[in-house]
Every structure is written in structure tokens, then in C-alpha cells.
Design an enzyme around this catalytic site. Structure first.
Site, short mmCIF file in Angstrom:
data_model
loop_
_atom_site.label_atom_id
_atom_site.label_comp_id
_atom_site.label_asym_id
_atom_site.label_seq_id
_atom_site.Cartn_x
_atom_site.Cartn_y
_atom_site.Cartn_z
CB CYS A 163 26.88 46.90 -9.20
SG CYS A 163 28.41 47.09 -9.30
CE LYS B 200 23.84 48.17 -12.34
NZ LYS B 200 25.39 47.58 -12.39
CD GLU C 180 27.02 43.14 -10.58
OE1 GLU C 180 26.28 43.68 -11.11
OE2 GLU C 180 27.96 43.55 -9.77
#
Length: 557
Positions: free
Chosen positions: A432, A379, A312
Site C-alpha cells: 500500500c 510492512k 492487501e
């Protein structure tokens, strides 16, 4: 005779501890609850000492015994006391379990260090509201003996599920994650998921509290639960372990045809990620070399059926707006290979100038051999106070800002997706924090063959946080029956098979690459098919069993 005398001595010691805890009052009661919750953290990664829960959970139950009976005239007072006991237990549990969050406030200490004491205490205090509510709810239906253990297990699981969903949710350090220290025990997640593991764990570890301080010694002798309940619970734990071990031993691990993975684990110091141009070029150059260079496992380097995975925010630029970086990536990748990389993405406001970016996403890019962007994923589960600030217009006035490179919040992506990539099995991308949500890691529709998780746990140093995060990654693999490839900037990076086993990994604070074949998926597990519906059935059945034929509590003589 020696066995009988030994059992009698053990029963006597349990009785003394249980009665002493039930008789605590005032601050002593709450201090004991806080201590029990704090010690319970030893059952979680990186310690994985499950036996401690056989002490701390009964301690909580015996403390709840002492708050009184919720008769009509005293109900509010008793439930309030029970809720406060549960809150202090939860506060100790989350304070010691999440202390590492404070490290994130030291990354840019000159800006955020003053918020560290508030953040480290406020989050545990808020999460403890759920354990307090679970204790109060359970105490409302506090039956005799082992039945009250069942009631607490049901209420705790329900409140954990709510904790994982209310206000976008935060299902971190579920009590069921205490099973993740054993490959065999964690296989039960394929049936009931992580919330179900919490339910099972509490039924087992709470069994010593079958000793009920509120009933007379004569009645306890008749019930006979003091020994039978723990023995049955231990037998159940052994059965779960044997079943999980049998599932693993009979597994025939297969691999995707010809597909290999290279995970790049750069261990870039976080504070330098967005530094000057020379530093940016150094970071990108390092990533490209690690992606290209041969290794003992791959002496000829990567080939056309390799997917390279960067962490990430690995690229400290807006990748889609940097053609020179895309061109360099294209030169490194052989024909047919792909790169999965994390980078922020910016867009102008609708109708605004194209060079003035106003909307930002935390994104995952898939780049092909020609340097073209094949796919983009944004995300959708953002970290509160890390990637967006809830109620930011109000909280911003008192100085709260998220710890990201851009001013203002990231925008939310459209939700889980399955990416269909040329030459690769379909994949579910997870950035994440998104991997911590049971049942929300795979999009509805066609099932992916694997999951990829990119993260940057360098925010949290070498404390317990990355280990706790990694245990949740393994549970998602077991729940879905899917392999998972994880690239973390500073660790823990790994290739995980669909049984949650770590095939290859790199630990914290070590630079390197992982070359591995891509495991093949299993058939959908029961949890993958039903989600938490099977757990809901178990909770209803357990509640009915505890309710049916319940005896009234007789006060101690």
C-alpha cells in the site's frame, strides 16, 4: 501590427492582474492564496489539467510580491506575511487534494465519524506548514524577475523533500505529479525522480511571473523577461515531452522468460472484510475461484509458471494460523505456481503463551503449491493514524484510535527487502502506502527485476485518492526502470511496464482478473543509481545561477 497590439494587450492584462494581486491586503490576500492553492489541485490526478498551474503558481508569486521587502527592521514581519500566504496556498491545495481521506472515517461511522471534520482539516493544515516555510524561505532571497521564480522552485522542492522524510514522511501530491498525466512528460523521473519533477514543473509554470510588480515599467522593458521567460519555459516543456516521447517510441519491451501473472481484483466491500465465519468463507472461496478459473486470455487456467497476486488484507484471517486456508490455496495452485497475498500476522510476546498474540504486522505472504509459506514480508512504512498512532499514549486519552481491526498499533517491519522466490525473478514487495516514497522502494544490494504492490484503497471509495495513489505507482516504475504489478481490492489494479505505461488494468469498483506476461526490467536509471543526489546538484546550480550577478530590486515609480 496586429501581433504587436495583441501582445501589448496581453501584457497589459497580465500587469493588471499582477498588480492587483500584489496590492491585496489582509483577509483578501489570504483568500486569494487559498483559492489559488485549491484550484491547483486540477493539475493532479484524476483531472491532470497541467495548464492551470501556469495561472495559480504566478498568482502565488505575485501575492508574495506584495508582502513587502525584508529589510533589517521589517524582516520578521515580511517573512511572517510570506509564510502565511504560503500556508493558505498550501491549505487550499491539500484540503481539496486530500478531502477523500474523510471517507475512511465513514467505514465504521459509528466509531469514527465524529473525528471526520478534525482529520480532514488538521492534516492539510499540518502539511501547509511546509508550503508556508517554502514561501518564507524564498521571500528571504526574493530577487528580481524570473530569478525569484527559481528561488521559489528551489525552496519549494527542498521543503517537499523534507515533507517526504520528516516524521516518517508524507510525500503525497507532490507538485511534480502534475506530469504523471502524460506518459512522455513523466519519463524525466528516470533522471530526477518525483521531487525533481516538482522542481522542473515550478521552473516552467512559474514563468509568467517573470513580470515583476516591484520594478518600474521602464526597467521591465529593458529586462525583456515578460515574454522571453515563458517562451523559453514552454520550449523546455516541449523538449521534455519530445525527449520522453522519443524514449518511449524507441523502447523495445521485453518479458521475463515464461513467467505470467494473474492479478485477482475481488472488489470486496471493506466493511465485510472481518465479518462472521460464513462471510469469511465466502470471501476466501471467491478469491480461490478467481485464482483458478479460466479466462479468455488463459482458457486452461493458470500453470506452473504463474504468480497469482491478491490485494492487501485480502484474506480476512491470520493466514499463517489457518492451515485449512493454506491447504485450500495449495490445492488451487498447480506445481511451480506461487501466490502473493496480503494478510495480517500476529506473534505472541517473547516468553508468553503461543496462543496469546500481542504483536501484529501488516504482512505479505508468498504461498507455494503445497500450501506452505515460502516467504513473509512485514510492512515497515506504516500509515500515521491508520496503522499506528504517533504519541498514542497521549492521543489515546482524547479518543484517537487507528482505523485497523486490532486494538493497538501494528509493529514496524525491518525495512525494504528483495525476495528471491523459486521460479521467479527477484521481486521488491511493497504494501500500500510504501509505494509513495521515491527512492525507498528498492532495498540496497542486489537489484530486483520487478516490484509488486498490494493495497486496499477501498478505504477511500471512488474519490480522487485511488487515482492519486496509482499515479505515484507509475512514477516509481519510471524512476527505477522496473515493471510493477499492482493488486488493489477495489482498484486500480494493473500491470505497469518500466516506462510507467499501463499494459493492462482494472478500474475502480469492478470485479475481475488480469492475466499478463511479466515485463522485464531496464538497466538501472540515473535516479536508481544516484537517488536525489543529482537533484541536489541541480538545486545548488540553480541557486548559484539565481544568486550570481543578482541586481537589486528598484521600487516601482
Amino acid at each position: 501590427m496586429r501581433v504587436e497590439s495583441g501582445l501589448a494587450a496581453a501584457v497589459y492584462r497580465v500587469e493588471r492582474v499582477a498588480v492587483a494581486l500584489a496590492e491585496l491586503r489582509g483577509w483578501r490576500r489570504y483568500l486569494a492564496a487559498f483559492a489559488a492553492g485549491a484550484v491547483s489541485v486540477l493539475a493532479l490526478p484524476p483531472y491532470d489539467f497541467l495548464p492551470v498551474l501556469f495561472i495559480t503558481v504566478p498568482f502565488l508569486i505575485w501575492l508574495l510580491d506584495g508582502v513587502g521587502e525584508p529589510t533589517r527592521s521589517r524582516r520578521r514581519r515580511v517573512l511572517w506575511r510570506a509564510g502565511v500566504v504560503g500556508w493558505w496556498f498550501g491549505f487550499g491545495y491539500f484540503l481539496l487534494g486530500l478531502y477523500w481521506i474523510g471517507h475512511a472515517f465513514l467505514v465504521e461511522a459509528e466509531k469514527f465519524a465524529f473525528l471526520l471534520p478534525v482529520a480532514v482539516t488538521l492534516l492539510p493544515a499540518g502539511l501547509a506548514l511546509f508550503t508556508g516555510a517554502a514561501a518564507a524561505l524564498a521571500r528571504l532571497f526574493w530577487f528580481r524577475g524570473y530569478r525569484r521564480v527559481v528561488v521559489l522552485a528551489v525552496s519549494w522542492t527542498v521543503l517537499e523533500w523534507l515533507r517526504g522524510h520528516i516524521l516518517t514522511g508524507f510525500p503525497w501530491n507532490l507538485i511534480g505529479e502534475s506530469f504523471s498525466g502524460s506518459d512522455a512528460l513523466m519519463q524525466a523521473a528516470a533522471l530526477v525522480g518525483a521531487y525533481g519533477l516538482s522542481f522542473i514543473a515550478l521552473l516552467i509554470v512559474g514563468s509568467p511571473a517573470a513580470f515583476d510588480t516591484r520594478v518600474s515599467p521602464a526597467q521591465r522593458a529593458v529586462d525583456g523577461e515578460l515574454l522571453t521567460a515563458p517562451l523559453i519555459a514552454l520550449a523546455g516543456l516541449a523538449l521534455i515531452w519530445v525527449g520522453g516521447a522519443a524514449r518511449i517510441s524507441s523502447a523495445e519491451l521485453k518479458y521475463a522468460d515464461g513467467v505470467s501473472v494473474r492479478i485477482v481484483h475481488p472488489n470486496t466491500p471493506f466493511a465485510d472484510d472481518w465479518a462472521d465465519e460464513n462471510r469469511v468463507l465466502t470471501i476466501i472461496g471467491q478469491l480461490l475461484r478467481m485464482s483458478r478459473d479460466p479466462t479468455p486470455e488463459r482458457p486452461r487456467g493458470i500453470d506452473g509458471k504463474t504468480v497469482v497476486v491478491w490485494p492487501e488484507n485480502a484474506v480476512p484471517v491470520l493466514l499463517a494460523r489457518q492451515p485449512y486456508v493454506l491447504s485450500a490455496i495449495g490445492r488451487v495452485l498447480p506445481e511451480g505456481a506461487l501466490l502473493i497475498a496480503g494478510s495480517n500476522r500476529g506473534e505472541p510476546e517473547p516468553g508468553g503463551p503461543s496462543d496469546r498474540l500481542r504483536v501484529f504486522y501488516n504482512s505479505l505472504y508468498v504461498v507455494g503449491a503445497g500450501g506452505e509459506i515460502v516467504e513473509t514480508y512485514d510492512k515497515h512504512h506504516l500509515v500515521p493514524f491508520g496503522e499506528y498512532v504517533p504519541l498514542r499514549h497521549w492521543l489515546g486519552r482524547i479518543g484517537l484510535r487507528q482505523l485497523v481491526q486490532f486494538q493497538g498499533s501494528f509493529d514496524v517491519g525491518p525495512g525494504p527487502r528483495t525476495l528471491t522466490l523459486p521460479g521467479l525473478p527477484p521481486v521488491s514487495p511493497l504494501i500500500c502506502y510504501e509505494v509513495i516514497f521515491p527512492g525507498e522502494v528498492v532495498a540496497p544490494g542486489p537489484r530486483p527485476d520487478w516490484m509488486v504492490n498490494i493495497t486496499n484503497d477501498a478505504w477511500f471509495g471512488v474519490h480522487a485518492g485511488p487515482s492519486q495513489h496509482f499515479s505515484q505507482v507509475r512514477l516509481r516504475a519510471v524512476e527505477q526502470g522496473l515493471p510493477l504489478v499492482r493488486a488493489a481490492n477495489s482498484g486500480i489494479s494493473a500491470v505497469i511496464d518500466p516506462y510507467g505505461r499501463v499494459l493492462k488494468s482494472l478500474p475502480l469498483d469492478r470485479r475481475g482478473v488480469i492475466d499478463a506476461a511479466l515485463p522485464a526490467p531496464l538497466q538501472p536509471t540515473l535516479y536508481a543509481r544516484l537517488g536525489d543526489f543529482f537533484l541536489a546538484f541541480l538545486l545548488l546550480a540553480a541557486s548559484a545561477a539565481a544568486w550570481y550577478g543578482r541586481p537589486r530590486v528598484k521600487s516601482r515609480a
